[in-house]
Design a protein around this motif. Structure first.
Motif, PDB file in Angstrom:
ATOM      1  N   ASN A 198      -6.224  97.404  63.117  1.00  0.00           N
ATOM      2  CA  ASN A 198      -6.286  96.054  63.684  1.00  0.00           C
ATOM      3  C   ASN A 198      -7.715  95.547  63.721  1.00  0.00           C
ATOM      4  O   ASN A 198      -7.974  94.363  63.465  1.00  0.00           O
ATOM      5  CB  ASN A 198      -5.695  96.050  65.098  1.00  0.00           C
ATOM      6  N   TYR A 199      -8.651  96.446  64.037  1.00  0.00           N
ATOM      7  CA  TYR A 199     -10.063  96.063  64.067  1.00  0.00           C
ATOM      8  C   TYR A 199     -10.546  95.692  62.659  1.00  0.00           C
ATOM      9  O   TYR A 199     -11.233  94.681  62.473  1.00  0.00           O
ATOM     10  CB  TYR A 199     -10.908  97.209  64.625  1.00  0.00           C
ATOM     11  N   ILE A 200     -10.171  96.494  61.660  1.00  0.00           N
ATOM     12  CA  ILE A 200     -10.567  96.218  60.278  1.00  0.00           C
ATOM     13  C   ILE A 200      -9.995  94.879  59.819  1.00  0.00           C
ATOM     14  O   ILE A 200     -10.697  94.049  59.217  1.00  0.00           O
ATOM     15  CB  ILE A 200     -10.101  97.355  59.341  1.00  0.00           C
ATOM     16  N   PHE A 201      -8.710  94.640  60.129  1.00  0.00           N
ATOM     17  CA  PHE A 201      -8.064  93.393  59.708  1.00  0.00           C
ATOM     18  C   PHE A 201      -8.742  92.180  60.356  1.00  0.00           C
ATOM     19  O   PHE A 201      -8.985  91.162  59.701  1.00  0.00           O
ATOM     20  CB  PHE A 201      -6.579  93.405  60.078  1.00  0.00           C
ATOM     21  N   ASP A 202      -9.041  92.292  61.654  1.00  0.00           N
ATOM     22  CA  ASP A 202      -9.672  91.172  62.352  1.00  0.00           C
ATOM     23  C   ASP A 202     -11.074  90.913  61.805  1.00  0.00           C
ATOM     24  O   ASP A 202     -11.468  89.756  61.600  1.00  0.00           O
ATOM     25  CB  ASP A 202      -9.735  91.464  63.851  1.00  0.00           C
ATOM     26  N   THR A 203     -11.832  91.986  61.559  1.00  0.00           N
ATOM     27  CA  THR A 203     -13.178  91.836  60.997  1.00  0.00           C
ATOM     28  C   THR A 203     -13.123  91.213  59.602  1.00  0.00           C
ATOM     29  O   THR A 203     -13.911  90.318  59.273  1.00  0.00           O
ATOM     30  CB  THR A 203     -13.875  93.214  60.918  1.00  0.00           C
ATOM     31  N   PHE A 204     -12.158  91.668  58.792  1.00  0.00           N
ATOM     32  CA  PHE A 204     -11.987  91.116  57.453  1.00  0.00           C
ATOM     33  C   PHE A 204     -11.640  89.629  57.526  1.00  0.00           C
ATOM     34  O   PHE A 204     -12.190  88.811  56.788  1.00  0.00           O
ATOM     35  CB  PHE A 204     -10.883  91.877  56.715  1.00  0.00           C
ATOM     36  N   ASN A 205     -10.734  89.265  58.438  1.00  0.00           N
ATOM     37  CA  ASN A 205     -10.293  87.871  58.541  1.00  0.00           C
ATOM     38  C   ASN A 205     -11.460  86.956  58.908  1.00  0.00           C
ATOM     39  O   ASN A 205     -11.623  85.862  58.359  1.00  0.00           O
ATOM     40  CB  ASN A 205      -9.177  87.754  59.581  1.00  0.00           C
ATOM     41  N   ARG A 206     -12.294  87.411  59.870  1.00  0.00           N
ATOM     42  CA  ARG A 206     -13.456  86.616  60.270  1.00  0.00           C
ATOM     43  C   ARG A 206     -14.485  86.541  59.134  1.00  0.00           C
ATOM     44  O   ARG A 206     -15.133  85.512  58.937  1.00  0.00           O
ATOM     45  CB  ARG A 206     -14.078  87.201  61.532  1.00  0.00           C
ATOM     46  N   PHE A 207     -14.627  87.639  58.392  1.00  0.00           N
ATOM     47  CA  PHE A 207     -15.550  87.675  57.260  1.00  0.00           C
ATOM     48  C   PHE A 207     -15.126  86.682  56.172  1.00  0.00           C
ATOM     49  O   PHE A 207     -15.979  86.007  55.550  1.00  0.00           O
ATOM     50  CB  PHE A 207     -15.586  89.098  56.690  1.00  0.00           C
ATOM     51  N   MET A 208     -13.810  86.558  55.937  1.00  0.00           N
ATOM     52  CA  MET A 208     -13.312  85.718  54.853  1.00  0.00           C
ATOM     53  C   MET A 208     -13.171  84.247  55.225  1.00  0.00           C
ATOM     54  O   MET A 208     -13.098  83.391  54.334  1.00  0.00           O
ATOM     55  CB  MET A 208     -11.956  86.247  54.372  1.00  0.00           C
ATOM     56  N   LYS A 209     -13.111  83.928  56.500  1.00  0.00           N
ATOM     57  CA  LYS A 209     -12.836  82.552  56.933  1.00  0.00           C
ATOM     58  C   LYS A 209     -13.758  81.507  56.295  1.00  0.00           C
ATOM     59  O   LYS A 209     -13.290  80.429  55.898  1.00  0.00           O
ATOM     60  CB  LYS A 209     -12.897  82.459  58.464  1.00  0.00           C
TER      61      LYS A 209
END
Length: 241
Positions: A198-209
């Motif tokens: 969940n942490y990886i997914f959230d970090t990835f999502n913020r990185f890609m936004k």
């Protein structure tokens, strides 16, 4: 409401409760999406008050004078918060719950789930959008876009190359039938425990936004059923050698 009789059975939604607790810790787009997705298949408990042989829905107010319809995700949450031992309640689907909270004659500002505990407040505008997207004639289409935003694929590869637990990454474009909602769905194959994932997914999502042309973006695991279906037949943007 879907039930004209007072609730006597017990209702348990352990996965929904777990997701709601996660939202209370970290209210991200993905966490909220997970809650709403799970909620569509759940039954909720709605406390009611008996007045002159008729019942009315229970509502609570806040310091700003707004009023919210109350509902609980499970019997334990209801039992802890009910006003008295003989508090009555009815069962409702999520769609019927939203429909009731949006009735103009009730003058409500939205819906509150599990007040005081895993408490999640959904405003009326948000509820109307959810109800609209749940409508049978408003299907969501997922596929390849006409074009990808500048640097999107490059940034996916950059992030995944530096995260050894991600083995594959897909990107899909989605929009509903009237094009009122559209954006990007990122699908990651990630070998990590749930909390770390969940942490990886959230970090990835913020990185890609910043690379999504201002559209919505969500990240899901490749093992989730809807994500697995969305990725079927698509070529991964990134695949670890």
């Amino acid at each position: 409401m879907e039930n004209d009789f007072f609730l006597r059975e017990r209702i348990e939604n352990p996965r929904l409760l777990e997701l709601m607790r996660l939202v209370r810790k970290e209210r991200t787009s993905q966490n909220m999406l997970d809650v709403l997705s799970e909620a569509t298949g759940c039954r909720f408990i709605v406390p009611v008050e008996i007045i002159n042989d008729t019942f009315s829905l229970q509502a609570v107010g806040d310091k700003n004078g707004r009023r919210f319809m109350v509902a609980f995700s499970d019997s334990d949450s209801f039992d802890i918060n009910k006003k008295s031992d003989d508090q009555k309640a009815v069962a409702s689907s999520f769609a019927d719950l939203i429909d009731a909270a949006c009735q103009e004659n009730l003058g409500l500002d939205g819906l509150i789930l599990n007040p005081g505990a895993e408490e999640i407040i959904l405003g009326k505008d948000m509820l109307k959008d959810i109800l609209k997207n749940m409508a049978p004639d408003n299907t969501v289409q997922i596929g390849d876009p006409d074009r990808y935003p500048v640097d999107m694929k490059k940034m996916i590869v950059e992030f995944c190359s530096n995260e050894p637990k991600i083995s594959k990454a897909y990107v899909r474009f989605f929009q509903n039938s009237d094009a009122s909602s559209k954006g990007w769905l990122f699908i990651l194959a990630c070998d990590a425990p749930e909390n770390e994932r969940n942490y990886i997914f959230d970090t990835f999502n913020r990185f890609m936004k910043p690379y999504c042309d201002g559209l919505e973006c969500f990240t899901a695991g490749a093992d989730e059923e809807y994500a697995k279906n969305a990725a079927e037949g698509a070529k991964p943007v990134y695949e670890r050698a």
